[in-house]
Design a protein around this motif. Structure first.
Motif, PDB file in Angstrom:
ATOM      1  N   PHE A  97     -36.610   5.430 -42.202  1.00 44.34           N
ATOM      2  CA  PHE A  97     -36.443   4.154 -41.515  1.00 44.34           C
ATOM      3  C   PHE A  97     -37.664   3.872 -40.650  1.00 44.34           C
ATOM      4  CE2 PHE A  97     -32.163   5.726 -42.212  1.00 44.34           C
ATOM      5  CZ  PHE A  97     -31.533   4.615 -42.747  1.00 44.34           C
ATOM      6  N   ARG A  98     -38.063   2.613 -40.615  1.00 36.98           N
ATOM      7  CA  ARG A  98     -39.080   2.168 -39.650  1.00 36.98           C
ATOM      8  C   ARG A  98     -38.336   1.417 -38.557  1.00 36.98           C
ATOM      9  NH1 ARG A  98     -41.783  -2.357 -38.445  1.00 36.98           N
ATOM     10  NH2 ARG A  98     -41.094  -3.490 -40.304  1.00 36.98           N
ATOM     11  N   ILE A  99     -38.694   1.723 -37.329  1.00 37.87           N
ATOM     12  CA  ILE A  99     -38.030   1.120 -36.178  1.00 37.87           C
ATOM     13  C   ILE A  99     -38.978   0.152 -35.504  1.00 37.87           C
ATOM     14  CG2 ILE A  99     -36.991   1.601 -33.925  1.00 37.87           C
ATOM     15  CD1 ILE A  99     -36.093   4.283 -35.128  1.00 37.87           C
ATOM     16  N   ASP A 100     -38.443  -0.998 -35.131  1.00 35.95           N
ATOM     17  CA  ASP A 100     -39.218  -2.021 -34.428  1.00 35.95           C
ATOM     18  C   ASP A 100     -38.392  -2.503 -33.242  1.00 35.95           C
ATOM     19  OD1 ASP A 100     -41.121  -3.916 -33.741  1.00 35.95           O
ATOM     20  OD2 ASP A 100     -40.410  -5.383 -35.205  1.00 35.95           O
ATOM     21  N   ASP A 101     -38.925  -2.313 -32.051  1.00 29.93           N
ATOM     22  CA  ASP A 101     -38.277  -2.780 -30.828  1.00 29.93           C
ATOM     23  C   ASP A 101     -36.830  -2.293 -30.716  1.00 29.93           C
ATOM     24  OD1 ASP A 101     -38.353  -4.052 -28.353  1.00 29.93           O
ATOM     25  OD2 ASP A 101     -37.666  -5.969 -29.175  1.00 29.93           O
ATOM     26  N   GLY A 102     -36.610  -1.015 -31.040  1.00 31.03           N
ATOM     27  CA  GLY A 102     -35.310  -0.408 -30.867  1.00 31.03           C
ATOM     28  C   GLY A 102     -34.282  -0.721 -31.944  1.00 31.03           C
ATOM     29  N   ARG A 103     -34.724  -1.330 -33.047  1.00 31.76           N
ATOM     30  CA  ARG A 103     -33.801  -1.652 -34.135  1.00 31.76           C
ATOM     31  C   ARG A 103     -34.400  -1.210 -35.469  1.00 31.76           C
ATOM     32  NH1 ARG A 103     -32.233  -7.798 -33.130  1.00 31.76           N
ATOM     33  NH2 ARG A 103     -30.465  -7.359 -34.457  1.00 31.76           N
ATOM     34  N   LEU A 104     -33.531  -0.985 -36.450  1.00 26.35           N
ATOM     35  CA  LEU A 104     -33.978  -0.596 -37.786  1.00 26.35           C
ATOM     36  C   LEU A 104     -34.593  -1.807 -38.465  1.00 26.35           C
ATOM     37  CD1 LEU A 104     -30.763   1.419 -38.648  1.00 26.35           C
ATOM     38  CD2 LEU A 104     -32.989   2.363 -38.025  1.00 26.35           C
ATOM     39  N   ALA A 105     -35.860  -1.667 -38.883  1.00 23.49           N
ATOM     40  CA  ALA A 105     -36.589  -2.793 -39.449  1.00 23.49           C
ATOM     41  C   ALA A 105     -36.846  -2.657 -40.950  1.00 23.49           C
ATOM     42  CB  ALA A 105     -37.922  -2.968 -38.718  1.00 23.49           C
ATOM     43  N   GLU A 106     -36.858  -1.424 -41.434  1.00 22.47           N
ATOM     44  CA  GLU A 106     -37.211  -1.200 -42.840  1.00 22.47           C
ATOM     45  C   GLU A 106     -36.625   0.134 -43.268  1.00 22.47           C
ATOM     46  OE1 GLU A 106     -41.377  -1.992 -45.269  1.00 22.47           O
ATOM     47  OE2 GLU A 106     -41.424  -1.702 -43.102  1.00 22.47           O
ATOM     48  N   ASP A 156     -30.984  17.011 -41.278  1.00 23.13           N
ATOM     49  CA  ASP A 156     -32.324  17.084 -40.689  1.00 23.13           C
ATOM     50  C   ASP A 156     -32.748  15.691 -40.271  1.00 23.13           C
ATOM     51  OD1 ASP A 156     -33.061  19.882 -41.156  1.00 23.13           O
ATOM     52  OD2 ASP A 156     -33.017  19.343 -43.278  1.00 23.13           O
ATOM     53  N   LEU A 157     -33.387  15.607 -39.119  1.00 24.98           N
ATOM     54  CA  LEU A 157     -33.896  14.345 -38.608  1.00 24.98           C
ATOM     55  C   LEU A 157     -35.321  14.594 -38.137  1.00 24.98           C
ATOM     56  CD1 LEU A 157     -32.340  11.636 -38.177  1.00 24.98           C
ATOM     57  CD2 LEU A 157     -32.136  12.294 -35.798  1.00 24.98           C
ATOM     58  N   LEU A 158     -36.276  13.912 -38.721  1.00 29.44           N
ATOM     59  CA  LEU A 158     -37.682  14.068 -38.359  1.00 29.44           C
ATOM     60  C   LEU A 158     -38.202  12.729 -37.865  1.00 29.44           C
ATOM     61  CD1 LEU A 158     -38.759  16.043 -41.539  1.00 29.44           C
ATOM     62  CD2 LEU A 158     -38.214  16.995 -39.291  1.00 29.44           C
ATOM     63  N   ILE A 159     -38.864  12.739 -36.726  1.00 26.73           N
ATOM     64  CA  ILE A 159     -39.322  11.501 -36.106  1.00 26.73           C
ATOM     65  C   ILE A 159     -40.827  11.588 -35.909  1.00 26.73           C
ATOM     66  CG2 ILE A 159     -39.099   9.994 -34.105  1.00 26.73           C
ATOM     67  CD1 ILE A 159     -36.274  11.387 -33.727  1.00 26.73           C
ATOM     68  N   ASP A 160     -41.528  10.549 -36.362  1.00 31.72           N
ATOM     69  CA  ASP A 160     -42.977  10.474 -36.204  1.00 31.72           C
ATOM     70  C   ASP A 160     -43.344   9.025 -35.918  1.00 31.72           C
ATOM     71  OD1 ASP A 160     -45.681  11.084 -36.173  1.00 31.72           O
ATOM     72  OD2 ASP A 160     -45.889  11.005 -38.353  1.00 31.72           O
ATOM     73  N   GLY A 161     -43.733   8.756 -34.686  1.00 30.36           N
ATOM     74  CA  GLY A 161     -44.081   7.390 -34.308  1.00 30.36           C
ATOM     75  C   GLY A 161     -42.891   6.461 -34.467  1.00 30.36           C
ATOM     76  N   ASP A 162     -43.063   5.407 -35.276  1.00 26.14           N
ATOM     77  CA  ASP A 162     -41.983   4.441 -35.474  1.00 26.14           C
ATOM     78  C   ASP A 162     -41.146   4.728 -36.715  1.00 26.14           C
ATOM     79  OD1 ASP A 162     -43.816   3.733 -37.439  1.00 26.14           O
ATOM     80  OD2 ASP A 162     -43.718   1.589 -37.026  1.00 26.14           O
ATOM     81  N   LYS A 163     -41.286   5.931 -37.288  1.00 23.00           N
ATOM     82  CA  LYS A 163     -40.544   6.301 -38.496  1.00 23.00           C
ATOM     83  C   LYS A 163     -39.566   7.444 -38.210  1.00 23.00           C
ATOM     84  CE  LYS A 163     -43.134   3.896 -41.611  1.00 23.00           C
ATOM     85  NZ  LYS A 163     -44.342   3.624 -40.898  1.00 23.00           N
ATOM     86  N   VAL A 164     -38.396   7.359 -38.832  1.00 24.81           N
ATOM     87  CA  VAL A 164     -37.389   8.414 -38.763  1.00 24.81           C
ATOM     88  C   VAL A 164     -37.011   8.771 -40.194  1.00 24.81           C
ATOM     89  CG1 VAL A 164     -35.078   9.066 -37.996  1.00 24.81           C
ATOM     90  CG2 VAL A 164     -36.470   7.551 -36.581  1.00 24.81           C
ATOM     91  N   ALA A 165     -37.137  10.044 -40.534  1.00 25.24           N
ATOM     92  CA  ALA A 165     -36.696  10.535 -41.842  1.00 25.24           C
ATOM     93  C   ALA A 165     -35.437  11.358 -41.610  1.00 25.24           C
ATOM     94  CB  ALA A 165     -37.777  11.396 -42.486  1.00 25.24           C
ATOM     95  N   VAL A 166     -34.439  11.124 -42.456  1.00 24.05           N
ATOM     96  CA  VAL A 166     -33.175  11.852 -42.310  1.00 24.05           C
ATOM     97  C   VAL A 166     -32.721  12.347 -43.672  1.00 24.05           C
ATOM     98  CG1 VAL A 166     -31.795   9.725 -42.388  1.00 24.05           C
ATOM     99  CG2 VAL A 166     -30.815  11.777 -41.381  1.00 24.05           C
TER     100      VAL A 166
END
Length: 120
Positions: free
Chosen positions: A99-108, A67-77
């Protein structure tokens, strides 16, 4: 801003790098100051070291996004973990990561694992 499609592809690409042991290629997917909350570390190198250690113990290990859920800058898998031979055998571990994404990269990243403990 990273699109939903790009965010999902980024997480899938990270898993592909793990599954194919392309750890050096994975480095480009993370920000320089990537924060790995489960490891309490900054930067990709701590995560890379953890990957190396776990695949040394379980050479056939791979993760499969269920499962992959995306909300704003967060992705839950939610991922199943395959290739871990542990006592109790047929029970698979499940990895849940955010994961938190920042400018197309994994940030957190945050994460938990449920299922058999491979150290037993």
């Amino acid at each position: 801003m990273t699109s939903r499609e790009e965010a999902g592809a980024l997480v899938r690409r990270m898993q592909e790098c793990f599954n194919t042991r392309q750890f050096d290629q994975a480095a480009e997917l993370f920000t320089p100051d990537f924060r790995n909350h489960p490891l309490g570390a900054i930067g990709f190198e701590a995560g890379r070291a953890a990957w190396v250690q776990v695949v040394a113990q379980f050479p056939k290990m791979r993760v499969v996004a269920e499962d992959l859920l995306i909300d704003g800058d967060k992705v839950a898998v939610r991922s199943s973990v395959e290739g871990m031979d542990v006592q109790g055998g047929d029970v698979r571990a499940v990895l849940i990561e955010i994961f938190r994404i920042d400018d197309g990269r994994l940030a957190e990243a945050w994460g938990v694992t449920e299922g058999p403990d491979p150290r037993r």
